[in-house]
Motif scaffolding. Structure first.
Motif, PDB file in Angstrom:
ATOM      1  N   TYR A 230      42.721  16.808  64.111  1.00  9.74           N
ATOM      2  CA  TYR A 230      44.628  16.830  64.521  1.00  9.74           C
ATOM      3  C   TYR A 230      44.140  16.276  65.546  1.00  9.74           C
ATOM      4  CZ  TYR A 230      45.273  17.801  59.299  1.00  9.74           C
ATOM      5  OH  TYR A 230      45.905  18.268  58.587  1.00  9.74           O
TER       6      TYR A 230
ATOM      7  N   GLY B 198      49.953  25.475  53.949  1.00  9.19           N
ATOM      8  CA  GLY B 198      50.845  24.668  55.625  1.00  9.19           C
ATOM      9  C   GLY B 198      51.785  23.838  55.176  1.00  9.19           C
TER      10      GLY B 198
ATOM     11  N   THR C 163      55.654  24.306  56.244  1.00  9.05           N
ATOM     12  CA  THR C 163      56.286  23.955  57.548  1.00  9.05           C
ATOM     13  C   THR C 163      57.064  22.898  57.482  1.00  9.05           C
ATOM     14  OG1 THR C 163      54.058  22.708  57.630  1.00  9.05           O
ATOM     15  CG2 THR C 163      54.350  24.446  59.420  1.00  9.05           C
TER      16      THR C 163
ATOM     17  N   GLU D  69      53.459  15.694  69.669  1.00  8.44           N
ATOM     18  CA  GLU D  69      54.567  15.693  69.306  1.00  8.44           C
ATOM     19  C   GLU D  69      54.199  15.516  67.538  1.00  8.44           C
ATOM     20  OE1 GLU D  69      54.052  12.663  70.506  1.00  8.44           O
ATOM     21  OE2 GLU D  69      54.784  10.947  69.578  1.00  8.44           O
ATOM     22  N   VAL D  70      53.283  14.749  67.247  1.00 10.94           N
ATOM     23  CA  VAL D  70      52.974  15.245  66.166  1.00 10.94           C
ATOM     24  C   VAL D  70      51.551  15.233  65.603  1.00 10.94           C
ATOM     25  CG1 VAL D  70      52.033  12.853  64.232  1.00 10.94           C
ATOM     26  CG2 VAL D  70      53.336  12.340  65.782  1.00 10.94           C
TER      27      VAL D  70
ATOM     28  N   LEU E 129      59.992  29.354  65.793  1.00 13.73           N
ATOM     29  CA  LEU E 129      58.922  28.310  66.110  1.00 13.73           C
ATOM     30  C   LEU E 129      59.403  26.852  66.454  1.00 13.73           C
ATOM     31  CD1 LEU E 129      56.871  28.856  62.207  1.00 13.73           C
ATOM     32  CD2 LEU E 129      56.328  29.758  65.063  1.00 13.73           C
ATOM     33  N   GLU E 130      60.374  26.380  65.897  1.00 18.74           N
ATOM     34  CA  GLU E 130      60.753  25.531  67.081  1.00 18.74           C
ATOM     35  C   GLU E 130      61.585  25.118  67.582  1.00 18.74           C
ATOM     36  OE1 GLU E 130      63.446  23.620  64.030  1.00 18.74           O
ATOM     37  OE2 GLU E 130      64.365  22.410  65.818  1.00 18.74           O
TER      38      GLU E 130
ATOM     39  N   LEU F   2      48.727  27.645  60.437  1.00 22.15           N
ATOM     40  CA  LEU F   2      49.893  28.606  59.017  1.00 22.15           C
ATOM     41  C   LEU F   2      49.312  28.132  58.140  1.00 22.15           C
ATOM     42  CD1 LEU F   2      53.630  27.239  60.601  1.00 22.15           C
ATOM     43  CD2 LEU F   2      52.365  30.120  59.952  1.00 22.15           C
ATOM     44  N   GLY F   3      49.045  27.115  57.042  1.00 25.47           N
ATOM     45  CA  GLY F   3      47.846  27.688  56.010  1.00 25.47           C
ATOM     46  C   GLY F   3      46.969  28.821  55.992  1.00 25.47           C
TER      47      GLY F   3
ATOM     48  N   PRO G 188      52.445  20.044  65.633  1.00 25.21           N
ATOM     49  CA  PRO G 188      52.791  20.681  64.803  1.00 25.21           C
ATOM     50  C   PRO G 188      51.454  20.304  62.322  1.00 25.21           C
ATOM     51  CG  PRO G 188      54.497  18.792  65.376  1.00 25.21           C
ATOM     52  CD  PRO G 188      53.581  18.846  66.081  1.00 25.21           C
ATOM     53  N   LEU G 189      50.990  19.175  63.583  1.00 21.20           N
ATOM     54  CA  LEU G 189      50.158  19.100  61.531  1.00 21.20           C
ATOM     55  C   LEU G 189      48.570  20.013  62.718  1.00 21.20           C
ATOM     56  CD1 LEU G 189      48.819  14.943  62.410  1.00 21.20           C
ATOM     57  CD2 LEU G 189      49.685  16.471  60.375  1.00 21.20           C
TER      58      LEU G 189
ATOM     59  N   ILE H 268      56.912  27.139  68.885  1.00 19.99           N
ATOM     60  CA  ILE H 268      55.683  25.903  69.695  1.00 19.99           C
ATOM     61  C   ILE H 268      56.323  24.896  71.540  1.00 19.99           C
ATOM     62  CG2 ILE H 268      56.221  23.242  69.008  1.00 19.99           C
ATOM     63  CD1 ILE H 268      55.811  24.691  65.596  1.00 19.99           C
TER      64      ILE H 268
ATOM     65  N   SER I  58      44.635  26.027  50.892  1.00 22.45           N
ATOM     66  CA  SER I  58      45.890  26.266  52.634  1.00 22.45           C
ATOM     67  C   SER I  58      46.048  25.819  53.345  1.00 22.45           C
ATOM     68  CB  SER I  58      43.459  26.724  53.832  1.00 22.45           C
ATOM     69  OG  SER I  58      43.839  26.157  54.207  1.00 22.45           O
ATOM     70  N   GLN I  59      45.620  24.570  53.391  1.00 18.74           N
ATOM     71  CA  GLN I  59      46.003  23.031  53.646  1.00 18.74           C
ATOM     72  C   GLN I  59      48.203  22.893  53.783  1.00 18.74           C
ATOM     73  OE1 GLN I  59      45.761  21.249  57.082  1.00 18.74           O
ATOM     74  NE2 GLN I  59      47.719  21.104  56.271  1.00 18.74           N
TER      75      GLN I  59
ATOM     76  N   VAL J 212      48.608  32.175  56.672  1.00 22.21           N
ATOM     77  CA  VAL J 212      49.152  32.514  54.452  1.00 22.21           C
ATOM     78  C   VAL J 212      48.170  33.569  54.048  1.00 22.21           C
ATOM     79  CG1 VAL J 212      50.403  31.752  52.950  1.00 22.21           C
ATOM     80  CG2 VAL J 212      51.047  31.779  55.546  1.00 22.21           C
TER      81      VAL J 212
ATOM     82  N   VAL K 204      38.655  20.463  60.843  1.00 15.54           N
ATOM     83  CA  VAL K 204      40.199  19.596  60.007  1.00 15.54           C
ATOM     84  C   VAL K 204      41.114  19.404  61.579  1.00 15.54           C
ATOM     85  CG1 VAL K 204      42.388  19.679  59.278  1.00 15.54           C
ATOM     86  CG2 VAL K 204      40.167  19.939  58.090  1.00 15.54           C
TER      87      VAL K 204
ATOM     88  N   ALA L 237      49.458  23.366  63.799  1.00 18.41           N
ATOM     89  CA  ALA L 237      50.249  24.548  62.845  1.00 18.41           C
ATOM     90  C   ALA L 237      50.730  24.538  61.827  1.00 18.41           C
ATOM     91  CB  ALA L 237      51.699  24.108  63.838  1.00 18.41           C
ATOM     92  N   SER L 238      50.331  23.302  61.018  1.00 14.65           N
ATOM     93  CA  SER L 238      50.419  23.046  59.279  1.00 14.65           C
ATOM     94  C   SER L 238      48.772  23.979  58.968  1.00 14.65           C
ATOM     95  CB  SER L 238      50.609  21.798  58.948  1.00 14.65           C
ATOM     96  OG  SER L 238      49.324  21.037  59.084  1.00 14.65           O
ATOM     97  N   GLN L 239      47.876  23.299  59.572  1.00 10.29           N
ATOM     98  CA  GLN L 239      46.740  24.214  59.077  1.00 10.29           C
ATOM     99  C   GLN L 239      46.372  25.374  59.566  1.00 10.29           C
ATOM    100  OE1 GLN L 239      43.610  22.958  56.601  1.00 10.29           O
ATOM    101  NE2 GLN L 239      43.837  25.175  56.720  1.00 10.29           N
TER     102      GLN L 239
END
Lengths: 204, 204
Positions: free
Chosen positions: B191, A159, A163, B147-148, B125-126, B158-159, B151-152, B130, A155-156, B162, B187, B154-156
């Motif tokens: 983040y 993701g 991204t 700003e970091v 998204l960008e 989105l994963g 997005p982190l 976001i 999953s990570q 999905v 997690v 968002a990455s998990q």
């Protein structure tokens, strides 16, 4: 695979190889990995099963060829596994990034990723990529309960693929590899070996 | 938005609303969120800007309507933010799952997710989702460096979208919501508020 196909190539052989691959792709998509046999793929392409083995090797190899993976993830991940679970989250991510961040490989992996995210992609991952590739490799790194830990890792990582590469969202797309490793590596380690159900702190 | 559209509806009005929405979608896709103005959308649909405001409210609201979000994530996430950063990772995930696990909402969110994963989705998204949604909401929960950190997160997330919804991979698709919260919540907390660059342990 390319070397097998080009070795002893005869007129018409490249077409035969493409026909076998097309038959394999149809079968994996319609019947899944488990429902596909070399024999049935051969019959569907009108060739002898031995020729399928000659071109592609095992069913696992045929599956990876059907996915059009530009690299063999089993070979790439072997050194990560060899060093054991300690620090595997960061090593896994560093190895993953070293492949994906290579522009020529990235273009081809992106095609695989987009098709995995499309219709039928779930079945290819569930019934093929995870048991054929991730299961045997990551299974050697998890503390226990691979059936839960490996999908959490997936999953990570998915993701990150979405991204950083598919959507190329800033700042994920531009983040130096070592920053990605420092920030997401401990998360993969948590999924591989951490206490998943309620520990207040997670060891890296 | 539906109540606005139905309030004082006159013959032809639903078509006008649809035309405004189509013009907005085209503009957001081609010019991004920042490059889109209510005035230009109105001109493109051949209506007065006041009518766009009347139907859709602000540019943020118009953007969410163009995404066809079945719920307003800003309203849903407000109570998560109100309780502050402690435990926000788990609360965020619990709230997220309570919406996504609802079958009728899930069907519509899946359509949004599939379009965000497709061509041009990165830009939406960008340059839209976001900064319009995640930034203002999650920005109140992060310790520093939004700003970091955002997005982190968002990455998990989105994963998770999905694997659990788009591909419906087992066991992610079947995992009880509280197990997802226990496993992925720490997690997200990492983040949001953890030491991202080298702490050996991650506080939940």
């Amino acid at each position: 695979m390319t070397s097998r196909a080009s070795r002893g190539r005869r007129p018409g052989a490249p077409d035969t190889r493409a026909e076998v691959l097309a038959a394999a792709r149809t079968s994996f998509a319609e019947k899944g990995f488990r429902g596909t046999t070399i024999r049935a793929v051969a019959a569907s392409a009108g060739v002898d099963p031995a020729l399928v083995h000659h071109y592609f090797g095992s069913k696992d190899d045929l599956f990876l060829a059907a996915l059009e993976m530009p690299v063999d993830p089993r070979a790439i991940l072997a050194p990560v596994v060899a060093l054991g679970p300690d620090g595997a989250g960061e090593r896994l991510l560093r190895t993953f990034l070293s492949v994906w961040d290579e522009p020529e490989i990235q273009v081809r992996l992106l095609a695989v990723a987009r098709s995995a995210l499309g219709d039928g992609g779930g079945r290819l991952l569930e019934d093929g990529f995870i048991p054929v590739v991730l299961g045997p490799v990551l299974g050697q790194l998890v503390k226990d309960r691979p059936e839960v830990r490996i999908p959490l890792v997936a999953s990570q990582v998915l993701g990150l693929i979405v991204t950083r590469y598919v959507l190329a969202l800033p700042p994920m797309a531009q983040m130096p590899a070592e920053d990605v490793v420092a920030r997401i590596g401990p998360v993969l380690q948590h999924y591989l070996t951490g206490d998943l159900d309620g520990s207040p702190r997670i060891a890296r």
